[in-house]
Write an enzyme that holds these catalytic residues in place. Structure first.
Site, PDB file in Angstrom:
ATOM      1  N   ASN A   9     -20.649 127.775  52.207  1.00 65.61           N
ATOM      2  CA  ASN A   9     -20.889 126.348  51.966  1.00 65.61           C
ATOM      3  C   ASN A   9     -19.591 125.603  52.265  1.00 65.61           C
ATOM      4  O   ASN A   9     -18.660 125.638  51.476  1.00 65.61           O
ATOM      5  CB  ASN A   9     -21.321 126.151  50.502  1.00 65.61           C
ATOM      6  CG  ASN A   9     -21.485 124.686  50.149  1.00 65.61           C
ATOM      7  OD1 ASN A   9     -21.456 123.810  51.030  1.00 65.61           O
ATOM      8  ND2 ASN A   9     -21.655 124.395  48.873  1.00 65.61           N
ATOM      9  N   LYS A  11     -19.128 122.446  52.458  1.00 66.52           N
ATOM     10  CA  LYS A  11     -19.030 121.140  51.771  1.00 66.52           C
ATOM     11  C   LYS A  11     -18.558 120.064  52.760  1.00 66.52           C
ATOM     12  O   LYS A  11     -18.942 120.102  53.929  1.00 66.52           O
ATOM     13  CB  LYS A  11     -18.127 121.267  50.548  1.00 66.52           C
ATOM     14  CG  LYS A  11     -18.548 122.446  49.655  1.00 66.52           C
ATOM     15  CD  LYS A  11     -17.886 122.490  48.324  1.00 66.52           C
ATOM     16  CE  LYS A  11     -18.384 123.706  47.560  1.00 66.52           C
ATOM     17  NZ  LYS A  11     -17.934 123.779  46.189  1.00 66.52           N
ATOM     18  N   HIS A  96     -27.474 121.900  44.679  1.00 66.83           N
ATOM     19  CA  HIS A  96     -26.109 122.358  44.429  1.00 66.83           C
ATOM     20  C   HIS A  96     -25.521 121.554  43.270  1.00 66.83           C
ATOM     21  O   HIS A  96     -25.840 120.378  43.099  1.00 66.83           O
ATOM     22  CB  HIS A  96     -25.246 122.179  45.695  1.00 66.83           C
ATOM     23  CG  HIS A  96     -23.887 122.769  45.539  1.00 66.83           C
ATOM     24  ND1 HIS A  96     -22.857 122.066  44.956  1.00 66.83           N
ATOM     25  CD2 HIS A  96     -23.390 123.990  45.843  1.00 66.83           C
ATOM     26  CE1 HIS A  96     -21.781 122.841  44.932  1.00 66.83           C
ATOM     27  NE2 HIS A  96     -22.086 124.019  45.462  1.00 66.83           N
ATOM     28  N   GLU A  98     -22.830 120.092  42.798  1.00 71.00           N
ATOM     29  CA  GLU A  98     -22.190 118.820  43.151  1.00 71.00           C
ATOM     30  C   GLU A  98     -23.240 117.743  43.422  1.00 71.00           C
ATOM     31  O   GLU A  98     -23.026 116.567  43.120  1.00 71.00           O
ATOM     32  CB  GLU A  98     -21.243 119.033  44.352  1.00 71.00           C
ATOM     33  CG  GLU A  98     -19.965 119.732  43.912  1.00 71.00           C
ATOM     34  CD  GLU A  98     -19.361 120.668  44.947  1.00 71.00           C
ATOM     35  OE1 GLU A  98     -19.629 120.516  46.149  1.00 71.00           O
ATOM     36  OE2 GLU A  98     -18.605 121.575  44.526  1.00 71.00           O
ATOM     37  N   GLU A 166     -25.079 129.656  40.310  1.00 67.21           N
ATOM     38  CA  GLU A 166     -23.729 129.135  40.435  1.00 67.21           C
ATOM     39  C   GLU A 166     -23.338 128.417  39.140  1.00 67.21           C
ATOM     40  O   GLU A 166     -23.614 127.211  38.986  1.00 67.21           O
ATOM     41  CB  GLU A 166     -23.641 128.138  41.593  1.00 67.21           C
ATOM     42  CG  GLU A 166     -23.912 128.742  42.943  1.00 67.21           C
ATOM     43  CD  GLU A 166     -23.191 127.969  44.041  1.00 67.21           C
ATOM     44  OE1 GLU A 166     -22.395 128.588  44.751  1.00 67.21           O
ATOM     45  OE2 GLU A 166     -23.405 126.756  44.167  1.00 67.21           O
ATOM     46  N   GLY A 172     -15.154 126.341  42.221  1.00 66.74           N
ATOM     47  CA  GLY A 172     -13.876 125.751  42.599  1.00 66.74           C
ATOM     48  C   GLY A 172     -12.796 125.844  41.525  1.00 66.74           C
ATOM     49  O   GLY A 172     -11.779 125.161  41.598  1.00 66.74           O
ATOM     50  N   SER A 211     -16.276 130.621  42.788  1.00 73.10           N
ATOM     51  CA  SER A 211     -14.971 131.284  42.876  1.00 73.10           C
ATOM     52  C   SER A 211     -15.046 132.724  43.387  1.00 73.10           C
ATOM     53  O   SER A 211     -14.285 133.593  42.936  1.00 73.10           O
ATOM     54  CB  SER A 211     -14.227 131.218  41.532  1.00 73.10           C
ATOM     55  OG  SER A 211     -13.903 129.878  41.228  1.00 73.10           O
TER      56      SER A 211
HETATM   57  P1  PGA Z   1     -16.366 127.922  45.408  1.00 74.45           P
HETATM   58  O1  PGA Z   1     -17.696 127.048  45.631  1.00 74.45           O
HETATM   59  O2  PGA Z   1     -16.559 129.234  46.111  1.00 74.45           O
HETATM   60  O3  PGA Z   1     -15.251 127.104  46.025  1.00 74.45           O
HETATM   61  O4  PGA Z   1     -16.199 128.109  43.933  1.00 74.45           O
HETATM   62  C1  PGA Z   1     -18.960 127.654  45.619  1.00 74.45           C
HETATM   63  C2  PGA Z   1     -20.035 126.620  45.852  1.00 74.45           C
HETATM   64  O5  PGA Z   1     -19.865 125.470  45.433  1.00 74.45           O
HETATM   65  O6  PGA Z   1     -21.088 126.907  46.469  1.00 74.45           O
END
Ligand code: PGA
Length: 258
Positions: A9, A11, A96, A98, A166, A172, A211
């Protein structure tokens, strides 16, 4: 043997030129794989460029990070599932964290987006995850159940479906769920899938995200019911992503005898 799935992903990173650069570098060092699948989720404007780069690779596909539930119309700034499909997408991320927490996407929105994706011939990858305070209050499983039951309410049986667990507190932050916690929640998701969709839906692959790194990916993939990973930050550089995607196939924990 079912395929492991490695999903990237990106983003709001990598425009069309950067996406094409990444993929030409990456593909030169990543020969075709037969035991795993890869899905890139580039920005909407980079979808077509990314799809072109991976066209000759049956083990690699691309997907949209978000789609609207309508096919077309007066929805300034939105992308429909059929447009994403036309640009070369085969998948769509839905729900997701976000989208849910920064852009106010509701459980009902995710349900409509899953259906729209399937209608356009995309496989939805529905993301679910609890916040830290929900986990601390002991509500994690209830939150995941609610997100699944609402998000899958209108899904077509046999229309193609992926899930991702997730946890919001892991995205993140550098603080991944332990393999034990991931296995426990993936088992819960599997049971919910069976209850909501019946036997046909219960086999949908469930990815872990939050992460994921070169250091923890193998242990996470070893956990029961973890069928792949959805990776944000660690998917942005070809070298790191290649190290993750080449992780040695772990011995999977076998399910306990009934
Ligand atoms: P990350 O994000 O690996 O940076 O924690 C995962 C995601 O948001 O799909």
């Amino acid at each position: 043997m079912s395929h492991l799935i490695f999903a990237a992903n990106w983003k709001m990173n990598h425009g069309p030129a950067a996406a094409a650069d990444f993929l030409s570098t990456f593909l030169a060092h990543y020969p075709r794989q037969y035991d795993r699948k890869m899905i890139f989720f580039p920005s909407a404007v980079a979808l077509a460029a990314a799809a072109r780069e991976v066209k000759h690779r049956p083990d690699i596909e691309v997907g949209a990070q978000n789609v609207h539930w309508e096919d077309k119309g007066a929805f300034t700034g939105e992308l429909s599932a059929s447009m994403a499909r036309e640009a070369g997408a085969s998948f769509a991320l839905v729900g997701h964290s976000e989208r849910r927490h920064l852009f106010g996407e509701s459980d009902e929105d995710t349900a409509r987006k899953c259906v729209a994706a399937q209608r356009a011939g995309l496989t939805p990858l529905l993301c679910v995850g609890e916040k830290l305070e929900e986990r601390e209050r002991g509500e994690a499983e209830a939150v995941i159940s609610r997100q699944l039951r609402a998000g899958l309410a209108q899904i077509q049986q046999g229309g193609g479906l992926l899930l991702a667990y997730e946890p919001v507190w892991a995205i993140g932050t550098g603080k991944n769920a332990t393999p034990e916690d991931a296995a426990a929640m993936h088992g819960h998701i599997r049971a919910e899938l069976r209850a909501i969709l019946g036997d046909r839906g219960s086999g949908a692959p469930i990815l872990y995200g939050g992460s994921v790194s070169v250091g923890n990916v193998r242990a996470l993939l070893q956990a029961r019911d973890v069928d792949g990973v959805l990776v944000g930050g660690a998917s942005l550089q070809p070298g790191t992503w290649s190290a993750i995607a080449r992780s040695a196939l772990p011995e999977r924990e076998s399910a306990p005898l009934p």
